[in-house]
Design an enzyme around this catalytic site. Structure first.
Site, PDB file in Angstrom:
ATOM      1  N   ASN A   1      37.049 -23.911 -12.518  1.00  0.00           N
ATOM      2  CA  ASN A   1      36.062 -24.516 -13.423  1.00  0.00           C
ATOM      3  C   ASN A   1      36.024 -23.844 -14.791  1.00  0.00           C
ATOM      4  O   ASN A   1      35.867 -24.498 -15.814  1.00  0.00           O
ATOM      5  CB  ASN A   1      34.670 -24.447 -12.794  1.00  0.00           C
ATOM      6  CG  ASN A   1      34.586 -25.290 -11.534  1.00  0.00           C
ATOM      7  OD1 ASN A   1      34.848 -26.485 -11.568  1.00  0.00           O
ATOM      8  ND2 ASN A   1      34.259 -24.653 -10.426  1.00  0.00           N
TER       9      ASN A   1
ATOM     10  N   TYR B   1      33.046 -13.812 -12.774  1.00  0.00           N
ATOM     11  CA  TYR B   1      32.548 -14.770 -13.766  1.00  0.00           C
ATOM     12  C   TYR B   1      32.801 -14.221 -15.177  1.00  0.00           C
ATOM     13  O   TYR B   1      33.311 -14.931 -16.060  1.00  0.00           O
ATOM     14  CB  TYR B   1      31.053 -15.003 -13.530  1.00  0.00           C
ATOM     15  CG  TYR B   1      30.336 -15.693 -14.653  1.00  0.00           C
ATOM     16  CD1 TYR B   1      30.437 -17.066 -14.837  1.00  0.00           C
ATOM     17  CD2 TYR B   1      29.536 -14.972 -15.539  1.00  0.00           C
ATOM     18  CE1 TYR B   1      29.765 -17.700 -15.876  1.00  0.00           C
ATOM     19  CE2 TYR B   1      28.862 -15.589 -16.572  1.00  0.00           C
ATOM     20  CZ  TYR B   1      28.984 -16.965 -16.741  1.00  0.00           C
ATOM     21  OH  TYR B   1      28.325 -17.579 -17.771  1.00  0.00           O
TER      22      TYR B   1
ATOM     23  N   SER C   1      29.884 -14.955 -22.458  1.00  0.00           N
ATOM     24  CA  SER C   1      28.734 -14.392 -21.750  1.00  0.00           C
ATOM     25  C   SER C   1      28.646 -12.885 -21.896  1.00  0.00           C
ATOM     26  O   SER C   1      29.661 -12.198 -22.070  1.00  0.00           O
ATOM     27  CB  SER C   1      28.859 -14.727 -20.266  1.00  0.00           C
ATOM     28  OG  SER C   1      27.965 -13.961 -19.491  1.00  0.00           O
TER      29      SER C   1
ATOM     30  N   LYS D   1      35.095 -15.612 -18.380  1.00  0.00           N
ATOM     31  CA  LYS D   1      34.606 -15.822 -19.745  1.00  0.00           C
ATOM     32  C   LYS D   1      35.478 -15.060 -20.749  1.00  0.00           C
ATOM     33  O   LYS D   1      35.790 -15.560 -21.827  1.00  0.00           O
ATOM     34  CB  LYS D   1      33.141 -15.413 -19.853  1.00  0.00           C
ATOM     35  CG  LYS D   1      32.196 -16.363 -19.133  1.00  0.00           C
ATOM     36  CD  LYS D   1      32.266 -17.772 -19.726  1.00  0.00           C
ATOM     37  CE  LYS D   1      31.360 -18.777 -19.049  1.00  0.00           C
ATOM     38  NZ  LYS D   1      31.456 -20.129 -19.669  1.00  0.00           N
TER      39      LYS D   1
END
Lengths: 260, 260
Positions: A90, A152, A115, A156
């Site tokens: 994703n 995550y 992020s 990013k």
């Protein structure tokens, strides 16, 4: 009105913060994996401008990006604890698809929602909790190498590498926004880290408006409000984008309330 | 003998340069996607220490990494022009699999074959061709942000982010080696860029031996010989790893011969 602006992940928290405050200022195209309910779509956005599609669906993304002047790319798995396979697909593969389509369509500007987790491991044991307090003058400013604190954050930081490549190869203007802690109404309570990287909804919307309006080449900036506590510099966002945040987590410090 | 060292991508060009020069110095485990022919396996390596497996095969990687003290991770699609889907799977997802298995197995040291393509877009029109000549003092030293020149380079820069994460989270010692232009016998002919980043086979093997032997935390270094022409600094590799290259592309400049 100018050419449209594509917002991916329009139904998410950041997307909704943006649309709530500047939803009538632009000719939006809205893309989200889930069909958007009416309350999430600003007045004046036509049905044909709303796309329910996954960002790894190249054909749908090409259609959504055709003729737009700018892309605000927020879509992806937003969970800091997301497993590798999800962020690989994703966030990494998805961002590649959106960039490839944007570059081929000749889009001028691309704002990427990066992020704080891309640099979370700068918060080492010897720096915390001082780092989160207003007397501490340690600052990250966007020129440092990533140090993700989870997969995550790895995804990013990888998105930032992809934007660098598409900027260098295609000339598309890019701003990577390392978003802090976005909460509505007031900063997180009893959470110093969150207070130091608080981003209010209206400052968030203003920051992305500046990403649409300003002139820049390739930038990596931090997205936080004008907090007394901070370890992210917002100097570059002010200077290059004209970011002028109006909120400050210090104004809420003696108030009560539940954490969001 | 000490615990074994795992070499992934053992049948490739870098792997073979290493094994040709230091193939009898370590207790190797060799992994490659293709079964290795006998001429590619150093004397003394047992059949059970040779694995034919894809690095995205978690179970096979776990078996190969079990009990090793160090990993030299070279496996991946080595083509600068490799398409996105291949580097996403082989280089990004594959490197994640190897790191995850190495961290869980308690491996002490991890050397990752990164690439000059991770920073290829520093070679801007205004810097070239001066950059490739010995009078020019521009240097990259491994502290700069990546600027990949192709999607292969994006995948290598992403590998460096993954190693950073696994170092920070698991304490595994990491060295990312941004490998220059590895050719056998002599530097590329009529190719200034390749001469400036030439890495001879024996210097390559020596550099990876230092990655097994030296003590370090997290490093990103350049892998080139001691060339007069250069725009990559090897100071850090000398200082931290004890790298002491013996070849220099300048010694071949007036010779003829075909380019490899």
């Amino acid at each position: 009105m100018d050419d449209p602006v594509l917002l991916t992940g329009a139904g998410g928290r950041v997307g909704q913060a943006i649309l709530r405050h500047i939803g009538t200022d632009y000719d939006w195209r809205l893309l989200d994996r889930e069909p958007l309910s009416d309350d999430k779509i600003p007045e004046g956005v036509a049905d044909e401008a709303v796309y329910a599609a996954d960002i790894t669906d190249r054909e749908a993304v090409e259609e959504a990006v055709s003729g737009v002047r700018a892309v605000i790319h927020l879509a992806g798995d937003p969970r800091p604890e997301a497993p590798w396979n999800s962020v690989l697909q994703n966030n990494i593969d998805g961002t590649h698809t959106v960039l490839e389509a944007a570059a081929e369509a000749g889009v001028e500007k691309f704002a990427f929602a990066s992020s704080n987790h891309a640099v979370g491991n700068y918060e080492t044991a010897d720096r915390t909790p001082d780092l989160y307090r207003s007397h501490d003058d340690f600052r990250l400013d966007g020129t440092e190498l990533p140090r993700p604190s989870n997969l995550y954050g790895v995804s990013k930081a990888t998105g930032e590498i992809l934007t660098r490549y598409y900027h260098d190869e295609y000339g598309i203007s890019v701003v990577n926004v390392r978003i802090g802690n976005l909460t509505e109404g007031h900063p997180p309570v009893d959470y110093e880290r969150g207070q130091a990287m608080w981003l209010s909804y209206r400052d968030c919307a203003h920051l992305f408006a500046r990403c649409i309006e300003a002139d820049y080449e390739f930038e990596t900036v931090y997205g936080i409000s004008n907090n007394d506590r901070k370890y992210y510099s917002i100097d570059r966002a002010k200077e290059v984008l004209g970011f002028d945040p109006i909120d400050n987590s210090a104004e809420f410090e003696d108030e009560g309330g539940d954490e969001e």
